[in-house]
Design a protein around this motif. Structure first.
Motif, PDB file in Angstrom:
ATOM      1  N   SER A  55       0.855  -1.180   0.000  1.00  0.00           N
ATOM      2  CA  SER A  55       0.000   0.000   0.000  1.00  0.00           C
ATOM      3  C   SER A  55       0.891   1.229   0.000  1.00  0.00           C
ATOM      4  O   SER A  55       1.945   1.247   0.636  1.00  0.00           O
ATOM      5  CB  SER A  55      -0.935   0.023   1.215  1.00  0.00           C
ATOM      6  N   THR A  56       0.476   2.247  -0.752  1.00  0.00           N
ATOM      7  CA  THR A  56       1.202   3.515  -0.819  1.00  0.00           C
ATOM      8  C   THR A  56       0.180   4.627  -0.659  1.00  0.00           C
ATOM      9  O   THR A  56      -0.685   4.803  -1.523  1.00  0.00           O
ATOM     10  CB  THR A  56       1.944   3.671  -2.157  1.00  0.00           C
ATOM     11  N   ARG A  57       0.260   5.342   0.450  1.00  0.00           N
ATOM     12  CA  ARG A  57      -0.686   6.422   0.732  1.00  0.00           C
ATOM     13  C   ARG A  57       0.096   7.696   1.007  1.00  0.00           C
ATOM     14  O   ARG A  57       1.216   7.629   1.514  1.00  0.00           O
ATOM     15  CB  ARG A  57      -1.581   6.037   1.907  1.00  0.00           C
ATOM     16  N   ALA A  58      -0.493   8.832   0.691  1.00  0.00           N
ATOM     17  CA  ALA A  58       0.286  10.065   0.760  1.00  0.00           C
ATOM     18  C   ALA A  58      -0.589  11.267   1.062  1.00  0.00           C
ATOM     19  O   ALA A  58      -1.811  11.242   0.873  1.00  0.00           O
ATOM     20  CB  ALA A  58       1.044  10.285  -0.552  1.00  0.00           C
ATOM     21  N   ILE A  59       0.087  12.326   1.521  1.00  0.00           N
ATOM     22  CA  ILE A  59      -0.611  13.571   1.844  1.00  0.00           C
ATOM     23  C   ILE A  59       0.368  14.726   1.649  1.00  0.00           C
ATOM     24  O   ILE A  59       1.585  14.559   1.808  1.00  0.00           O
ATOM     25  CB  ILE A  59      -1.148  13.540   3.290  1.00  0.00           C
ATOM     26  N   THR A  60      -0.163  15.878   1.271  1.00  0.00           N
ATOM     27  CA  THR A  60       0.640  17.099   1.181  1.00  0.00           C
ATOM     28  C   THR A  60       0.536  17.855   2.492  1.00  0.00           C
ATOM     29  O   THR A  60      -0.562  18.043   3.031  1.00  0.00           O
ATOM     30  CB  THR A  60       0.167  17.987   0.023  1.00  0.00           C
ATOM     31  N   ILE A  61       1.682  18.287   2.999  1.00  0.00           N
ATOM     32  CA  ILE A  61       1.750  19.012   4.267  1.00  0.00           C
ATOM     33  C   ILE A  61       2.329  20.395   3.996  1.00  0.00           C
ATOM     34  O   ILE A  61       3.371  20.526   3.345  1.00  0.00           O
ATOM     35  CB  ILE A  61       2.616  18.244   5.286  1.00  0.00           C
ATOM     36  N   LEU A  62       1.684  21.413   4.517  1.00  0.00           N
ATOM     37  CA  LEU A  62       2.121  22.785   4.302  1.00  0.00           C
ATOM     38  C   LEU A  62       3.183  23.146   5.334  1.00  0.00           C
ATOM     39  O   LEU A  62       3.012  24.055   6.160  1.00  0.00           O
ATOM     40  CB  LEU A  62       0.931  23.740   4.372  1.00  0.00           C
ATOM     41  N   ALA A  63       4.266  22.414   5.270  1.00  0.00           N
ATOM     42  CA  ALA A  63       5.397  22.623   6.175  1.00  0.00           C
ATOM     43  C   ALA A  63       6.595  21.891   5.601  1.00  0.00           C
ATOM     44  O   ALA A  63       6.447  20.915   4.865  1.00  0.00           O
ATOM     45  CB  ALA A  63       5.076  22.111   7.580  1.00  0.00           C
ATOM     46  N   ARG A  64       7.777  22.346   5.944  1.00  0.00           N
ATOM     47  CA  ARG A  64       9.002  21.712   5.473  1.00  0.00           C
ATOM     48  C   ARG A  64       9.237  20.386   6.190  1.00  0.00           C
ATOM     49  O   ARG A  64       8.687  20.138   7.269  1.00  0.00           O
ATOM     50  CB  ARG A  64      10.189  22.652   5.704  1.00  0.00           C
ATOM     51  N   PRO A  65      10.064  19.503   5.623  1.00  0.00           N
ATOM     52  CA  PRO A  65      10.289  18.185   6.233  1.00  0.00           C
ATOM     53  C   PRO A  65      10.762  18.219   7.683  1.00  0.00           C
ATOM     54  O   PRO A  65      10.440  17.316   8.460  1.00  0.00           O
ATOM     55  CB  PRO A  65      11.358  17.563   5.318  1.00  0.00           C
ATOM     56  N   GLU A  66      11.522  19.246   8.077  1.00  0.00           N
ATOM     57  CA  GLU A  66      12.020  19.283   9.455  1.00  0.00           C
ATOM     58  C   GLU A  66      10.918  19.469  10.484  1.00  0.00           C
ATOM     59  O   GLU A  66      11.130  19.228  11.668  1.00  0.00           O
ATOM     60  CB  GLU A  66      13.063  20.387   9.611  1.00  0.00           C
ATOM     61  N   TYR A  67       9.721  19.854  10.034  1.00  0.00           N
ATOM     62  CA  TYR A  67       8.585  19.961  10.941  1.00  0.00           C
ATOM     63  C   TYR A  67       7.728  18.688  10.916  1.00  0.00           C
ATOM     64  O   TYR A  67       6.837  18.536  11.745  1.00  0.00           O
ATOM     65  CB  TYR A  67       7.725  21.165  10.571  1.00  0.00           C
ATOM     66  N   VAL A  68       7.993  17.818   9.964  1.00  0.00           N
ATOM     67  CA  VAL A  68       7.234  16.569   9.812  1.00  0.00           C
ATOM     68  C   VAL A  68       7.953  15.406  10.481  1.00  0.00           C
ATOM     69  O   VAL A  68       7.340  14.607  11.203  1.00  0.00           O
ATOM     70  CB  VAL A  68       7.006  16.253   8.313  1.00  0.00           C
ATOM     71  N   TYR A  69       9.257  15.306  10.260  1.00  0.00           N
ATOM     72  CA  TYR A  69      10.028  14.152  10.742  1.00  0.00           C
ATOM     73  C   TYR A  69       9.917  13.912  12.243  1.00  0.00           C
ATOM     74  O   TYR A  69       9.842  12.743  12.671  1.00  0.00           O
ATOM     75  CB  TYR A  69      11.495  14.304  10.340  1.00  0.00           C
ATOM     76  N   PRO A  70       9.902  14.944  13.097  1.00  0.00           N
ATOM     77  CA  PRO A  70       9.821  14.672  14.538  1.00  0.00           C
ATOM     78  C   PRO A  70       8.642  13.793  14.941  1.00  0.00           C
ATOM     79  O   PRO A  70       8.747  12.996  15.872  1.00  0.00           O
ATOM     80  CB  PRO A  70       9.709  16.071  15.156  1.00  0.00           C
ATOM     81  N   TRP A  71       7.530  13.926  14.237  1.00  0.00           N
ATOM     82  CA  TRP A  71       6.343  13.139  14.578  1.00  0.00           C
ATOM     83  C   TRP A  71       6.512  11.675  14.179  1.00  0.00           C
ATOM     84  O   TRP A  71       5.975  10.777  14.835  1.00  0.00           O
ATOM     85  CB  TRP A  71       5.110  13.762  13.924  1.00  0.00           C
ATOM     86  N   LEU A  72       7.279  11.429  13.123  1.00  0.00           N
ATOM     87  CA  LEU A  72       7.575  10.055  12.723  1.00  0.00           C
ATOM     88  C   LEU A  72       8.558   9.414  13.693  1.00  0.00           C
ATOM     89  O   LEU A  72       8.394   8.259  14.097  1.00  0.00           O
ATOM     90  CB  LEU A  72       8.165  10.031  11.309  1.00  0.00           C
ATOM     91  N   ALA A  73       9.587  10.171  14.054  1.00  0.00           N
ATOM     92  CA  ALA A  73      10.660   9.635  14.896  1.00  0.00           C
ATOM     93  C   ALA A  73      10.145   9.140  16.243  1.00  0.00           C
ATOM     94  O   ALA A  73      10.701   8.194  16.806  1.00  0.00           O
ATOM     95  CB  ALA A  73      11.739  10.701  15.097  1.00  0.00           C
ATOM     96  N   GLN A  74       9.093   9.753  16.753  1.00  0.00           N
ATOM     97  CA  GLN A  74       8.621   9.415  18.096  1.00  0.00           C
ATOM     98  C   GLN A  74       7.389   8.513  18.103  1.00  0.00           C
ATOM     99  O   GLN A  74       6.843   8.207  19.162  1.00  0.00           O
ATOM    100  CB  GLN A  74       8.327  10.689  18.878  1.00  0.00           C
ATOM    101  N   MET A  75       6.966   8.040  16.936  1.00  0.00           N
ATOM    102  CA  MET A  75       5.774   7.193  16.890  1.00  0.00           C
ATOM    103  C   MET A  75       5.961   5.909  17.690  1.00  0.00           C
ATOM    104  O   MET A  75       7.049   5.333  17.722  1.00  0.00           O
ATOM    105  CB  MET A  75       5.423   6.832  15.440  1.00  0.00           C
TER     106      MET A  75
END
Length: 209
Positions: A55-75
């Motif tokens: 499965s490949t699912r995706a979304i556009t986020i109105l923010a740069r990657p450095e604001y997205v990665y922290p949420w992945l790292a701590q899942m």
């Protein structure tokens, strides 16, 4: 129940399965993703070659990657940051998920080999490339869950979530079909949860380096 009813029920079930395969399965498995994203080779694909399903699912986020990665790292389950989806459903399954709205500094630098428990599954961190990619693989090697962050250089990020799985038994393959729509419901909520948190974090101007 007589034989006629059994045969009729079987025929209806078979027709429904065929209809699902032809008309619904790909939109469910590939919600939000473009054709190019679905076809792309992404970080983590090499961890499970020749999968039985993807499965490949995706979304556009109105923010740069450095604001997205922290949420992945701590899942992950408590004391980690949760899964940003329907906690009450996760916890009915005994996963101990409590989604946080804050960045947890102690979980911002995952290392290869770190283990994250998801109920009976032990997920091992295999890729942890800050602001670019994060992937885990189950202890039995049959499931890889990978996230790729695409910096679009316009202040936005494409977040792509890819699940690759091996289904070694027939019962696993049959059981996966009803699980796929449910997985979309949970992952849809998760991707929106990450998006909202990342955009809020970007608005504060602070992030983890």
């Amino acid at each position: 129940m007589n034989t006629g009813w059994i045969l009729a029920a079987g025929a209806v079930a078979a027709a429904a399965a065929v209809g699902y395969q032809r008309n619904l399965r790909q939109p469910i498995l590939n919600w939000g993703a473009t054709d190019d994203e679905v076809a792309a080779t992404l970080p983590g694909d090499e961890l499970l070659p020749d999968p039985d399903g993807v499965s490949t699912r995706a979304i556009t986020i109105l923010a740069r990657p450095e604001y997205v990665y922290p949420w992945l790292a701590q899942m992950g389950p408590t004391p980690r940051g949760g899964a940003y989806t329907y906690d009450w459903i996760e916890n009915l399954l005994g996963l101990h998920m409590h989604s946080t709205d804050v960045v947890l500094d102690e979980f911002q630098h995952p290392q290869i080999g770190d283990e994250i428990g998801l109920g009976p599954n032990k997920m091992r961190v295999e890729i942890a490339e800050q602001n670019h990619a994060f992937a885990t693989r189950s202890a039995d090697g049959n499931w890889v869950w990978a996230f790729t962050l695409i910096d679009r250089h316009d202040g936005t990020t494409r977040l792509i979530s890819r699940n690759r799985f091996r289904l070694p038994r027939l019962i696993d393959r049959i059981g996966m079909l009803p699980m796929e729509p449910g997985s979309l419901i949970m992952e849809h909520k998760m991707l929106h949860g990450i998006r909202d948190r990342a955009e809020t974090l970007a608005g504060t101007g602070s992030h983890v380096t």
